[in-house]
Design a protein around this motif. Structure first.
Motif, PDB file in Angstrom:
ATOM      1  N   GLY A   1       0.793  -1.225   0.000  1.00 17.35           N
ATOM      2  CA  GLY A   1       0.000   0.000   0.000  1.00 17.35           C
ATOM      3  C   GLY A   1       0.819   1.265   0.000  1.00 17.35           C
ATOM      4  N   THR A   2       2.148   1.127   0.045  1.00 16.02           N
ATOM      5  CA  THR A   2       3.024   2.301   0.051  1.00 16.02           C
ATOM      6  C   THR A   2       3.620   2.535  -1.333  1.00 16.02           C
ATOM      7  OG1 THR A   2       4.977   0.997   0.646  1.00 16.02           O
ATOM      8  CG2 THR A   2       3.639   1.866   2.456  1.00 16.02           C
ATOM      9  N   GLY A   3       4.150   3.735  -1.527  1.00 15.78           N
ATOM     10  CA  GLY A   3       4.838   4.029  -2.774  1.00 15.78           C
ATOM     11  C   GLY A   3       6.054   3.143  -2.954  1.00 15.78           C
ATOM     12  N   ALA A   4       6.734   2.831  -1.856  1.00 15.20           N
ATOM     13  CA  ALA A   4       7.918   1.971  -1.927  1.00 15.20           C
ATOM     14  C   ALA A   4       7.553   0.575  -2.416  1.00 15.20           C
ATOM     15  CB  ALA A   4       8.593   1.893  -0.560  1.00 15.20           C
ATOM     16  N   PHE A   5       6.376   0.083  -2.028  1.00 19.10           N
ATOM     17  CA  PHE A   5       5.945  -1.244  -2.476  1.00 19.10           C
ATOM     18  C   PHE A   5       5.714  -1.247  -3.987  1.00 19.10           C
ATOM     19  CE2 PHE A   5       2.652  -4.472  -3.295  1.00 19.10           C
ATOM     20  CZ  PHE A   5       3.298  -5.594  -2.791  1.00 19.10           C
ATOM     21  N   ARG A   6       5.078  -0.196  -4.490  1.00 20.20           N
ATOM     22  CA  ARG A   6       4.864  -0.090  -5.946  1.00 20.20           C
ATOM     23  C   ARG A   6       6.200  -0.041  -6.675  1.00 20.20           C
ATOM     24  NH1 ARG A   6       4.731  -0.428 -10.578  1.00 20.20           N
ATOM     25  NH2 ARG A   6       3.388   0.637 -12.101  1.00 20.20           N
ATOM     26  N   ARG A   7       7.144   0.702  -6.130  1.00 23.41           N
ATOM     27  CA  ARG A   7       8.451   0.825  -6.767  1.00 23.41           C
ATOM     28  C   ARG A   7       9.237  -0.477  -6.680  1.00 23.41           C
ATOM     29  NH1 ARG A   7       9.574   6.937  -4.347  1.00 23.41           N
ATOM     30  NH2 ARG A   7       8.581   8.046  -6.100  1.00 23.41           N
ATOM     31  N   TYR A   8       9.101  -1.191  -5.582  1.00 24.46           N
ATOM     32  CA  TYR A   8       9.763  -2.493  -5.423  1.00 24.46           C
ATOM     33  C   TYR A   8       9.295  -3.469  -6.497  1.00 24.46           C
ATOM     34  CZ  TYR A   8       8.688  -7.221  -3.668  1.00 24.46           C
ATOM     35  OH  TYR A   8       8.423  -8.565  -3.567  1.00 24.46           O
ATOM     36  N   LYS A   9       7.988  -3.522  -6.724  1.00 23.20           N
ATOM     37  CA  LYS A   9       7.455  -4.419  -7.744  1.00 23.20           C
ATOM     38  C   LYS A   9       7.967  -4.025  -9.129  1.00 23.20           C
ATOM     39  CE  LYS A   9       3.211  -5.805  -7.508  1.00 23.20           C
ATOM     40  NZ  LYS A   9       1.722  -5.797  -7.445  1.00 23.20           N
ATOM     41  N   TYR A  10       7.999  -2.727  -9.377  1.00 26.15           N
ATOM     42  CA  TYR A  10       8.477  -2.248 -10.675  1.00 26.15           C
ATOM     43  C   TYR A  10       9.943  -2.600 -10.890  1.00 26.15           C
ATOM     44  CZ  TYR A  10      10.116   0.966 -14.282  1.00 26.15           C
ATOM     45  OH  TYR A  10      10.712   1.495 -15.405  1.00 26.15           O
ATOM     46  N   LEU A  11      10.777  -2.346  -9.899  1.00 22.83           N
ATOM     47  CA  LEU A  11      12.214  -2.586 -10.043  1.00 22.83           C
ATOM     48  C   LEU A  11      12.523  -4.059 -10.268  1.00 22.83           C
ATOM     49  CD1 LEU A  11      13.463  -0.178  -7.236  1.00 22.83           C
ATOM     50  CD2 LEU A  11      13.811   0.118  -9.700  1.00 22.83           C
ATOM     51  N   TRP A  12      11.832  -4.934  -9.554  1.00 24.10           N
ATOM     52  CA  TRP A  12      12.065  -6.369  -9.742  1.00 24.10           C
ATOM     53  C   TRP A  12      11.570  -6.809 -11.123  1.00 24.10           C
ATOM     54  CZ3 TRP A  12      10.269 -10.664  -5.760  1.00 24.10           C
ATOM     55  CH2 TRP A  12      10.995 -11.846  -6.010  1.00 24.10           C
ATOM     56  N   ASN A  13      10.438  -6.264 -11.560  1.00 23.64           N
ATOM     57  CA  ASN A  13       9.926  -6.593 -12.891  1.00 23.64           C
ATOM     58  C   ASN A  13      10.886  -6.144 -13.987  1.00 23.64           C
ATOM     59  OD1 ASN A  13       7.587  -7.842 -11.985  1.00 23.64           O
ATOM     60  ND2 ASN A  13       6.353  -5.979 -12.095  1.00 23.64           N
ATOM     61  N   VAL A  14      11.450  -4.957 -13.825  1.00 27.78           N
ATOM     62  CA  VAL A  14      12.432  -4.468 -14.794  1.00 27.78           C
ATOM     63  C   VAL A  14      13.664  -5.368 -14.805  1.00 27.78           C
ATOM     64  CG1 VAL A  14      14.078  -2.598 -15.272  1.00 27.78           C
ATOM     65  CG2 VAL A  14      11.688  -2.060 -14.792  1.00 27.78           C
ATOM     66  N   TYR A  15      14.104  -5.767 -13.619  1.00 24.70           N
ATOM     67  CA  TYR A  15      15.271  -6.643 -13.514  1.00 24.70           C
ATOM     68  C   TYR A  15      15.027  -7.969 -14.234  1.00 24.70           C
ATOM     69  CZ  TYR A  15      19.001  -9.399 -11.298  1.00 24.70           C
ATOM     70  OH  TYR A  15      20.089 -10.217 -11.065  1.00 24.70           O
ATOM     71  N   ILE A  16      13.811  -8.494 -14.130  1.00 24.63           N
ATOM     72  CA  ILE A  16      13.484  -9.764 -14.785  1.00 24.63           C
ATOM     73  C   ILE A  16      13.346  -9.596 -16.295  1.00 24.63           C
ATOM     74  CG2 ILE A  16      11.635 -11.471 -15.078  1.00 24.63           C
ATOM     75  CD1 ILE A  16      11.249 -11.384 -12.050  1.00 24.63           C
ATOM     76  N   ASP A  17      12.543  -8.625 -16.723  1.00 20.68           N
ATOM     77  CA  ASP A  17      12.318  -8.464 -18.158  1.00 20.68           C
ATOM     78  C   ASP A  17      13.591  -8.067 -18.899  1.00 20.68           C
ATOM     79  OD1 ASP A  17       9.699  -9.263 -18.197  1.00 20.68           O
ATOM     80  OD2 ASP A  17       8.849  -7.250 -18.110  1.00 20.68           O
ATOM     81  N   SER A  18      14.458  -7.293 -18.262  1.00 25.16           N
ATOM     82  CA  SER A  18      15.711  -6.910 -18.927  1.00 25.16           C
ATOM     83  C   SER A  18      16.588  -8.135 -19.166  1.00 25.16           C
ATOM     84  CB  SER A  18      16.464  -5.867 -18.098  1.00 25.16           C
ATOM     85  OG  SER A  18      16.877  -6.385 -16.847  1.00 25.16           O
ATOM     86  N   ARG A  19      16.627  -9.046 -18.208  1.00 24.91           N
ATOM     87  CA  ARG A  19      17.425 -10.268 -18.392  1.00 24.91           C
ATOM     88  C   ARG A  19      16.837 -11.150 -19.487  1.00 24.91           C
ATOM     89  NH1 ARG A  19      17.653 -12.889 -12.648  1.00 24.91           N
ATOM     90  NH2 ARG A  19      15.824 -11.573 -12.308  1.00 24.91           N
TER      91      ARG A  19
END
Length: 236
Positions: free
Chosen positions: A130-148
């Motif tokens: 529910g926090t902005g950090a949680f949204r950013r955490y999901k985004y950063l991990w998704n970027v890390y996966i899709d980039s690989r």
């Protein structure tokens, strides 16, 4: 009797007929099952794709069971839920063949990361929901996966262009020029661990020295949003 018990009984009966070298290889493999609930129109294709990708990523050697389920009707998204003992996996998969391989690879890469000791995954490091950090955490991990996935020539959940557009949702307080440079850095990063992703979700610039210098050169700062609603409604 569970599936592993059945296998052991069968194995005892045939062990004397299998050469030792082959038997040694057999017992090194984990026995796991893939189950799919009723109601899938594309059950064969989905099950086969998950079986193939799980084998390729080495997940099938670490899990005892994968259960494929429908996502909730009010949230039709692919999701993964690894059990606390890392032995079973619930996969919620949208019943569609559209980009099936990219979607399955993305979800199972999340699982492969969690099962990789070097990734250092810990539930305690996940930002509060529910926090902005949680949204950013999901985004950063998704970027890390899709980039690989993209770099390895495999289908991904989203394209590089789509992930670059998404960064505006996560960092609306930054200028377009800084977001573009931050994304280029994130997409090009090498191996990360979960501790780094967690730290970056809370403060992107403090966690990575290169990004800190980049932000300072633009004279910009990251804002901490206590709720996702604040993040979504932010206006410069």
């Amino acid at each position: 009797m569970n599936s592993l018990g059945c296998f052991n009984n069968i194995a005892r009966n045939i062990k004397t007929r299998i050469p030792y070298g082959i038997w040694a290889k057999l017992i090194e493999r984990r026995i796991y099952m893939i189950k799919i609930v009723d109601g899938f129109e594309n059950s064969k294709q989905i099950s086969k794709m998950i079986e193939d990708v799980a084998g390729e990523l080495g997940i099938s050697q670490k899990l005892e069971e994968i259960v494929i389920k429908h996502p909730p009707a009010d949230s039709p998204l692919d999701m993964n839920y690894l059990s606390s003992d890392n032995k079973s996996l619930d996969l919620e998969i949208v019943d569609s063949l559209d980009n099936l391989e990219g979607r399955v690879r993305h979800e199972l890469m999340h699982v492969a990361d969690q099962l990789n000791e070097k990734f250092k995954y810990k539930d305690s490091l996940i930002p509060r929901k529910g926090t902005g950090a949680f949204r950013r955490y999901k985004y950063l991990w998704n970027v890390y996966i899709d980039s690989r996935l993209v770099k390895s020539g495999k289908p991904s959940y989203d394209t590089q262009e789509a992930r670059e557009r998404e960064i505006e949702e996560c960092y609306p307080e930054l200028s377009a020029a800084l977001r573009k440079r931050c994304f280029a850095f994130l997409w090009g990063m090498g191996l990360l661990d979960f501790e780094q992703i967690s730290a970056m979700s809370r403060d992107l610039f403090s966690a990575v020295e290169e990004l800190k210098s980049l932000a300072q050169s633009h004279g910009e700062k990251q804002i901490t949003f206590e709720t996702i609603e604040e993040l979504k409604s932010y206006r410069k």
